[in-house]
Design an enzyme around this catalytic site. Structure first.
Site, PDB file in Angstrom:
ATOM      1  N   ASP A 243       0.838  -1.195   0.000  1.00  0.00           N
ATOM      2  CA  ASP A 243       0.000   0.000   0.000  1.00  0.00           C
ATOM      3  C   ASP A 243       0.872   1.243   0.000  1.00  0.00           C
ATOM      4  OD1 ASP A 243      -2.350   1.812   0.903  1.00  0.00           O
ATOM      5  OD2 ASP A 243      -3.256  -0.172   0.795  1.00  0.00           O
TER       6      ASP A 243
ATOM      7  N   SER B  27     -11.104  -1.229  -1.226  1.00  0.00           N
ATOM      8  CA  SER B  27      -9.881  -1.187  -0.414  1.00  0.00           C
ATOM      9  C   SER B  27     -10.134  -1.668   1.008  1.00  0.00           C
ATOM     10  CB  SER B  27      -9.327   0.240  -0.357  1.00  0.00           C
ATOM     11  OG  SER B  27      -8.713   0.595  -1.562  1.00  0.00           O
TER      12      SER B  27
ATOM     13  N   HIS C 266      -3.770   5.502   3.936  1.00  0.00           N
ATOM     14  CA  HIS C 266      -4.549   4.401   3.388  1.00  0.00           C
ATOM     15  C   HIS C 266      -4.081   3.054   3.923  1.00  0.00           C
ATOM     16  CE1 HIS C 266      -6.048   1.710   0.074  1.00  0.00           C
ATOM     17  NE2 HIS C 266      -7.087   2.528   0.124  1.00  0.00           N
TER      18      HIS C 266
END
Length: 614
Positions: free
Chosen positions: A99, A367, A139
Site C-alpha cells: 500500500d 480497499s 490508506h
C-alpha cells in the site's frame, strides 16, 4: 494479559485455545439451544477489551450506526464471533499490506508489526499536494487496522485477525520504497534472485492489495504484457513454492468503478444520482477488462458490501469476483468501516500544524473489503496450518453466504445482460456482483478444523481455439459462437479466455462463456466505457465454473447489443443500499465521450482458453 507470542501454531487436528480469558461457553441447557443447528448459526457476543469494537459492524453487525445517521442490517458481517470465542485470532499468520506504508508505531498496530528481512516503512506523514488535491498517506494504516489491529488492549477497535502479524510495503505512497508490485511481493515473501525457502514466520501467507488500475482500453494488457505477466509469475511462485508448498494467497480489491460519475440529488436524504455510459444503467466497468490484475488467477478478487448486505454503490463486479466482504458506504448516511488512522500527520516539516486522528469511522471502498477478506483468510489458515492456499479458498467458496438473494437480472430490453444468482453445474450459486457470496468465517473454520489437505495438485491447461471463417459480429443481437471441445477431464478452479476481435464500438459487446454443464458466465457485460476498436490478447477470467467438469463443449458467445446510443442516470438510496424504483433516466452521450454506432460488423479474430483445476 494474553501471551499471544507464546504459541504461533495450531497443531494439526486440534485447537490450542489461545485467549481463554475471553472465551464464552455456550450453555446447552439454555432454552434457545438447538442441537440441529451448526455452531456458525448461533450468535455469540464479542468479548470486551476494545472500546470501539461494538461499532465495528463488519465484525458483528447488530444494526449499529458506526457514527452514521442510519443503522446497518443485523447479521451482515463476517460471522467470526465463534471463531474468536474459540481463541482463533490469526496466530502464526503474517499479512503483508502492499500500500502506501503503514504507521508501525500506531498503538493498535505496533504489537503486531514484524520486521522480518524487510524493513517496514513509515508512511510519509506530512500533507502533500498531488493530482490536484491535498493528500495524506493514511490508506495503508487504515487497511492494516481492518486486517489485524491488536485486541484486548483497551485501545480503539480490533482487527479481523488481531493476533496475525503485519508487514508493510510502501508501493504507492509519496515516499514509496519499492518501485513495482512484483518487487513489493518479492520483498514481503523474502524472495531473492533464486527462490528462497520462504517458510519463515515473517514471510507473508496473505498478501493484501487494496490497490488497482482502471483502464478503458482493452489492449492495455497486451501493451504492457511483460509487466502484468511478471506480477502473475511472482504470485504463482509465492502460491506454489512458499510455506512448504502450502503457499501464500493474494487478496485484491475489485475496484470502485461501478459508475462513471455521480452527484447528490438529495444530500439530506442520502440520495445519490449515478451516471452510466449506457442506456440501461449497467455498470461502467468490468473487473477483468478495467484491471488486468483482476483477470489474474493467482489473485482472489473481492467486491464490497454495504452494511445492508447489498453491493456498495461504487463497487465493481464481474465474473472475476470470487467473494464479497464488508466495506460500507460513506459513513454519513450509512455505516463505513471503523479502523485505525494515522496517529499523527502534519502539514509542515517542523510539525507545528499537526492532527491526531488515531481512528476513523470513514474507511470504505473495495480497499476496505480486501483486508476484511485478508483477515478472514488468516483466521481460517490459523485454525489449520496444514491447509494450502487453495484449500482455504475452497472452504471460503463452499461455505459463503448468499447475500441480496432477491436481486434481479439486469436487462437490455429482453436480453439478460447480467444474470442474478445462478447455480452452476457443481451446485454452487454465483453472482457477478458477489462471486460465491459473503465470506462466512465460522462456517469455514469449522470445516477447516475437521479436515486435512483437501485439493490434489493444481493442473493448468491452455488451448488455442480455431475460429471458423464466419466470425462476423452483427449489430442485431444475433450470437457469434465459437466452440472448443475439451477432451481431458478436469475439475475446474478457474477459466481464462484470451480474446482478439475488431469492432468499432466495443461498449456494445456482451462476451459470454458457456460450459458443458450449460452454465452461462458473462465475462464482459455490454454498456461498459470501453474505448478503441479492438481486443488484443485481452484477458478475461471467470470463477463462475468452480467445481464443474471441464470435459465437453465450451462456447464463446459474442453479442452486439447496441447499448450505447445514449447514457443514463439512476438514483441510489444510500441509507437502504438500494436503487429507487423506476429512477433510470436516459441522457445524451457526453460530447467528449461520444461514440457513434458501428457502421460495419465486428469480427472475432481469435481466442484461447486456459483451465486451472485438478
Amino acid at each position: 494479559m494474553i501471551l499471544k507470542n507464546k504459541l504461533n501454531l495450531i497443531v494439526s487436528g486440534m485447537i490450542l485455545a489461545l485467549g481463554q480469558a475471553h472465551a464464552q461457553n455456550f450453555n446447552n441447557n439454555d432454552e434457545s439451544y438447538d442441537p440441529s443447528k451448526h455452531v456458525w448459526e448461533y450468535t455469540y457476543q464479542l468479548a470486551e477489551g476494545d472500546p470501539l469494537v461494538f461499532q465495528q459492524w463488519h465484525l458483528q453487525n447488530t444494526g449499529q450506526t458506526a457514527g452514521a445517521a442510519n443503522p446497518g442490517k443485523a447479521g451482515i458481517d463476517l460471522n467470526l464471533d465463534f471463531t474468536h470465542r474459540r481463541g482463533i485470532f490469526g496466530q502464526g499468520i503474517n499479512i503483508a499490506i502492499i500500500d502506501d506504508g503503514l504507521a508501525t508505531y500506531h498503538p493498535d498496530l505496533t504489537a503486531n508489526v514484524t520486521q522480518g528481512d524487510t524493513a517496514n516503512p513509515n508512511p510519509y506523514l506530512f500533507q502533500y499536494f498531488s493530482a490536484g488535491r491535498n493528500r495524506v498517506d493514511n490508506h495503508g494504516t487504515m487497511v492494516a487496522g481492518i486486517a489485524a489491529a491488536s485486541a484486548f488492549n483497551d485501545k480503539g477497535g480490533r482487527g479481523v485477525a488481531p493476533y496475525a502479524t503485519l508487514t508493510g510495503a510502501n508501493l504507492i505512497g509519496n515516499q514509496a520504497n519499492v518501485p513495482s508490485l512484483a518487487l513489493a511481493i518479492r520483498s514481503v515473501m523474502d524472495m531473492d534472485g533464486a527462490v528462497h525457502p520462504m517458510n519463515k514466520f515473517t514471510d507473508a501467507r496473505v498478501i493484501n492489495q487494496s490497490i488497482g488500475y482502471t483502464f478503458s482500453d482493452p489492449t492495455i494488457y497486451n501493451t504492457y504484457r511483460g509487466f502484468f505477466d511478471n506480477i502473475s509469475s511472482v504470485q504463482q511462485t509465492a502460491a506454489t513454492q512458499s510455506h512448504g508448498g502450502r503457499g501464500a494467497i493474494s487478496i485484491k480489491s475489485a475496484g470502485n468503478d461501478h459508475f462513471i460519475g455521480g452527484r447528490w440529488s438529495d444530500r439530506e436524504k442520502g440520495e445519490l444520482t449515478l451516471v452510466y455510459p449506457n442506456a440501461y444503467a449497467l455498470p461502467a466497468y468490468n473487473t477483468s477488462v478495467a484491471d488486468p490484475g483482476n483477470a489474474n488467477f493467482w489473485n482472489v478478487t473481492v467486491s464490497a458490501l454495504n452494511a445492508n448486505g447489498t453491493l456498495a454503490n461504487y463497487s465493481s463486479g464481474g465474473s472475476a469476483v470470487l467473494l464479497a466482504a464488508p466495506a460500507g458506504e460513506y459513513g454519513d448516511h450509512s455505516p463505513a468501516i471503523v479502523t485505525t488512522d494515522l496517529p499523527k500527520w502534519c502539514k509542515d516539516q517542523a510539525q507545528n500544524q499537526c492532527e491526531y486522528p488515531v481512528y476513523t469511522n470513514g474507511m470504505n471502498g473495495t480497499s476496505a473489503a480486501a483486508p476484511a477478506l485478508s483477515g478472514a483468510t488468516a483466521l481460517i489458515m490459523s485454525a489449520n496450518h496444514q491447509l494450502s492456499w487453495r484449500d482455504v479458498k475452497h472452504l471460503m467458496i463452499t461455505t459463503a453466504t448468499q447475500v441480496h438473494a432477491d436481486s434481479e437480472a439486469r436487462m437490455i430490453a429482453d436480453f439478460e445482460a447480467i444474470p442474478s444468482w445462478q447455480v452452476n453445474g457443481a451446485g454452487l450459486a454465483f453472482h457477478n456482483d458477489y462471486g460465491f457470496g459473503l465470506v462466512n468465517v465460522d462456517a469455514a473454520v469449522e470445516k477447516a478444523l475437521q479436515t486435512g489437505p483437501i485439493l490434489p495438485a493444481l493442473k493448468i491447461r491452455e488451448y488455442d481455439v480455431a475460429t471458423t471463417s464466419d466470425t462476423t459480429i452483427d449489430d442485431d443481437f444475433s450470437a457469434t459462437d465459437s466452440v472448443h471441445t475439451q477432451t481431458e477431464s478436469l475439475t475446474i478452479e478457474g477459466v481464462q479466455v484470451r480474446l482478439n476481435l475488431d469492432h468499432e464500438r466495443l461498449g456494445d459487446l456482451s462476451v459470454e462463456l458457456i460450459s458443458p454443464s450449460n452454465t452461462r458466465s458473462v465475462l464482459l457485460h455490454a454498456g461498459t466505457d470501453l474505448e478503441g476498436s479492438k481486443f488484443e490478447n485481452t484477458l478475461l477470467l471467470s470463477n463462475h465454473f468452480y467445481g464443474e467438469s471441464a470435459k465437453g463443449d465450451w462456447t464463446l458467445r459474442i453479442i452486439d447489443t447496441n447499448a450505447k446510443d445514449s447514457w443514463s442516470e439512476r438514483t441510489y438510496d444510500v441509507p437502504s443500499g438500494t436503487f429507487n424504483d423506476n429512477s433510470i433516466v436516459n441522457l445524451p452521450q457526453r460530447a467528449d465521450k461520444f461514440q457513434s454506432n458501428n457502421t460495419q460488423p465486428g469480427n472475432l479474430t481469435g481466442w484461447s482458453i486456459r483451465f486451472y483445476g485438478h
